[in-house]
Design an enzyme around this catalytic site. Structure first.
Site, PDB file in Angstrom:
ATOM      1  N   CYS A   1      68.919 -22.457   8.550  1.00 24.03           N
ATOM      2  CA  CYS A   1      68.921 -21.345   7.586  1.00 24.03           C
ATOM      3  C   CYS A   1      70.301 -20.673   7.570  1.00 24.03           C
ATOM      4  O   CYS A   1      70.642 -19.902   8.469  1.00 24.03           O
ATOM      5  CB  CYS A   1      67.826 -20.347   7.967  1.00 24.03           C
ATOM      6  SG  CYS A   1      67.813 -18.850   6.973  1.00 24.03           S
TER       7      CYS A   1
ATOM      8  N   CYS B   1      70.257 -16.888   7.493  1.00 24.29           N
ATOM      9  CA  CYS B   1      69.891 -16.372   8.820  1.00 24.29           C
ATOM     10  C   CYS B   1      71.125 -16.267   9.710  1.00 24.29           C
ATOM     11  O   CYS B   1      71.320 -15.267  10.403  1.00 24.29           O
ATOM     12  CB  CYS B   1      68.871 -17.291   9.501  1.00 24.29           C
ATOM     13  SG  CYS B   1      67.304 -17.465   8.639  1.00 24.29           S
TER      14      CYS B   1
END
Length: 105
Positions: free
Chosen positions: A29, A32
Site C-alpha cells: 500500500c 500507507c
C-alpha cells in the site's frame, strides 16, 4: 510505534485502557507508506496521551475483516476496546489524522 499482530491485537488494543490509535496498513500500500512518517511524528508529539499501534493487515486479514477494515490505509481510534472513529483511504491525510487525534486528547 508498537507493532502488533493477530495474537497481540486484543491485549494491546481491545483490552487497553485509555485511547489507542491503530494504523492499519499493508505491505504493498503506497498511500500507507506515505502516511507512516506523519503518524510516527504524531506519536512523538502526542504519544504521552495516546497509545500508537500499527498492524500489517497482510498477515492478519481475518482480524482486519473482523474490525471492518475494507480498504487501506485506515487510521482508527479505539477507546475501551471499541472503535470510536476512523479515517479511510483518501480521508486518511496527515491533517485529518492530526485533527482526529486532537479530539481524543
Amino acid at each position: 510505534m508498537l507493532v502488533v499482530d493477530k495474537e497481540t491485537f486484543e491485549p494491546e488494543v481491545l483490552k487497553a485502557e485509555g485511547t489507542v490509535l491503530v494504523d492499519f496498513y499493508g505491505d504493498g500500500c503506497v498511500p500507507c507508506q506515505a502516511l507512516l512518517p506523519h503518524v510516527e511524528g504524531f506519536e512523538k508529539t502526542y504519544g504521552d496521551k495516546i497509545k500508537f499501534i500499527k498492524l500489517n493487515t497482510t498477515g492478519a486479514r481475518r482480524l482486519a475483516i473482523g474490525q471492518k477494515i475494507m480498504g487501506l490505509p485506515v487510521i482508527a481510534i479505539y477507546q475501551g476496546g471499541v472503535k470510536v472513529e476512523e479515517l479511510v483511504k483518501e480521508d486518511a491525510t496527515p491533517d485529518n489524522v492530526e485533527q482526529m487525534i486532537k479530539k481524543y486528547l
